[in-house]
Scaffold this motif. Structure first.
Motif, short mmCIF file in Angstrom:
data_model
loop_
_atom_site.label_atom_id
_atom_site.label_comp_id
_atom_site.label_asym_id
_atom_site.label_seq_id
_atom_site.Cartn_x
_atom_site.Cartn_y
_atom_site.Cartn_z
N GLY A 202 0.77 -1.23 0.00
CA GLY A 202 0.00 0.00 0.00
C GLY A 202 0.80 1.28 0.00
N ARG A 203 2.12 1.18 -0.02
CA ARG A 203 2.96 2.37 0.03
C ARG A 203 3.88 2.44 -1.18
NH1 ARG A 203 4.94 2.61 6.40
NH2 ARG A 203 2.84 2.70 7.31
N ILE A 204 4.30 3.65 -1.51
CA ILE A 204 5.28 3.85 -2.58
C ILE A 204 6.67 3.72 -1.99
CG2 ILE A 204 6.26 5.53 -4.19
CD1 ILE A 204 3.40 6.61 -4.55
N VAL A 205 7.46 2.82 -2.56
CA VAL A 205 8.82 2.62 -2.04
C VAL A 205 9.88 3.31 -2.90
CG1 VAL A 205 8.27 0.51 -0.79
CG2 VAL A 205 8.97 0.35 -3.18
N ARG A 206 9.60 3.54 -4.20
CA ARG A 206 10.53 4.27 -5.05
C ARG A 206 9.76 4.94 -6.19
NH1 ARG A 206 13.35 2.89 -1.53
NH2 ARG A 206 15.54 2.19 -1.56
N THR A 207 10.30 6.07 -6.66
CA THR A 207 9.74 6.81 -7.79
C THR A 207 10.88 7.22 -8.71
OG1 THR A 207 8.02 7.73 -6.35
CG2 THR A 207 8.34 8.79 -8.48
N GLY A 208 10.65 7.19 -10.02
CA GLY A 208 11.66 7.67 -10.96
C GLY A 208 11.39 7.18 -12.36
N VAL A 287 15.51 -4.29 -9.93
CA VAL A 287 15.07 -3.23 -9.01
C VAL A 287 13.82 -3.68 -8.27
CG1 VAL A 287 14.28 -0.84 -8.84
CG2 VAL A 287 16.05 -1.45 -10.50
N PHE A 288 12.85 -4.21 -9.02
CA PHE A 288 11.59 -4.64 -8.45
C PHE A 288 11.80 -5.69 -7.36
CE2 PHE A 288 7.82 -7.33 -8.37
CZ PHE A 288 6.78 -6.42 -8.37
N LEU A 289 12.62 -6.70 -7.66
CA LEU A 289 12.84 -7.78 -6.69
C LEU A 289 13.66 -7.31 -5.49
CD1 LEU A 289 13.49 -10.74 -9.15
CD2 LEU A 289 11.47 -10.38 -7.72
N ARG A 290 14.60 -6.40 -5.71
CA ARG A 290 15.37 -5.87 -4.58
C ARG A 290 14.49 -5.12 -3.61
NH1 ARG A 290 20.87 -2.89 -5.03
NH2 ARG A 290 20.89 -3.71 -2.89
N LEU A 291 13.51 -4.38 -4.14
CA LEU A 291 12.67 -3.52 -3.30
C LEU A 291 11.48 -4.24 -2.69
CD1 LEU A 291 12.64 -0.29 -5.50
CD2 LEU A 291 13.99 -0.70 -3.44
N THR A 292 10.97 -5.27 -3.37
CA THR A 292 9.76 -5.93 -2.88
C THR A 292 10.00 -7.37 -2.43
OG1 THR A 292 9.09 -6.72 -5.08
CG2 THR A 292 8.36 -4.53 -4.43
N GLY A 293 11.21 -7.88 -2.65
CA GLY A 293 11.54 -9.23 -2.21
C GLY A 293 11.14 -10.30 -3.19
#
Length: 298
Positions: A202-208, A287-293
């Motif tokens: 439910g939260r934004i972890v990165r933007t760009g 990037v996706f897997l690093r940030l969301t597991g």
């Protein structure tokens, strides 16, 4: 912006600005809040807290007028199977009070845009999955929307159909439409999105931009090695200072770096036993897997 369902918070205070004429993406695992966010943007779900403005209007206050300027492509197919391809567009045009002659002209124009002109008289149930998806996008454009919301527009399509949809979305973008999409396909996000956010819980972890996120989170290259657990500390000690981080997935170690060949040379020179799995360019999926597991989500 916040949305709750009972005691569950589906969207937890996100803050996003999307520019006119942009293609903006929401990425995240299942349950991240992407579809709920799209439902709030498209006037289908009221928010519980925060401020939301789409084209200068609040979806909770003025949904009827706002919908005239929106095109919405839902995850599920919502076409009328009893109607022909062209009839699907003509009937949908009636919801926007588009005169019959103008609706017919727009329908023919959109069928041409979506490469469906030769199937105009066919029943929808005779279309392939890719054709149905293109028809659903065409139907969402009958009112000439300023903003098009696409929730996983190519899920379940084969590569040829996906690329056909991408090409049509690029044409819309070139014509000045603002596109907002969710997707699980990292290559789709990289190909289409000017900017994106990665959501989780439910939260934004990165933007760009896709390129910014890859450069910042993964680096130019990824070195994949298979290493025994006992040799892992020595490997990481050699890699220290030459990576943007690492991941361990069982016996597989991923080292995020700007020069995989040089890093692999250092590891070999140090005598650390490590079998090379791959040396490849870094990408949005890293990037996706690093940030969301890497844990599976339901």
């Amino acid at each position: 912006m916040t949305k709750r369902y009972g005691g569950f918070t589906a969207v937890d205070g996100i803050d996003v600005t999307i520019g006119a004429g942009e293609c903006f993406g929401f990425l995240g695992p299942n349950g991240a809040g992407k579809t709920t966010t799209m439902r709030m943007l498209s006037c289908l779900a009221p928010r519980d807290a925060g401020r939301l403005e789409v084209l200068g209007r609040d979806p909770d206050v003025d949904p009827r007028e706002l919908k005239r300027s929106l095109g919405v492509v839902a995850q599920e197919t919502t076409l009328d199977l009893e109607l022909t391809v062209r009839e699907n567009l003509l009937v949908y045009a009636r919801y926007f009070d588009i005169p019959r002659a103008e609706a017919a002209r727009r329908a023919d124009e959109l069928l041409g845009l979506m490469a469906l002109a030769d199937r105009a008289g066919d029943a929808v149930d005779r279309l392939s999955g890719g054709m149905r998806r293109r028809l659903q996008i065409a139907r969402a454009l009958i009112n000439r929307p300023r903003v098009v919301l696409l929730d996983e527009p190519t899920t379940g399509l084969d590569p040829q159909a996906r690329h056909a949809v991408w090409e049509r979305l690029r044409l819309l973008r070139a014509g000045g439409a603002t596109l907002v999409l969710t997707t699980h396909y990292m290559d789709e996000a990289a190909q289409l999105c000017d900017r994106l956010v990665i959501m989780d819980a439910g939260r934004i972890v990165r933007t760009g931009t896709p390129a910014e996120l890859v450069a910042r989170e993964a680096g130019r290259e990824v070195l994949e090695l298979r290493v025994a657990e006992a040799d892992l500390p020595a490997l990481l000690a050699v890699a220290d200072g030459h990576t943007r981080g690492h991941e361990v997935d069982g016996a597989l170690v991923l080292l995020f770096t700007d020069d995989a060949e040089a890093l692999h040379g250092r590891i070999r020179a140090a005598g650390v036993p490590a079998a090379l799995q791959a040396a490849r360019p870094g990408g949005l999926e890293d990037v996706f897997l690093r940030l969301t597991g890497r844990r599976l989500r339901d």
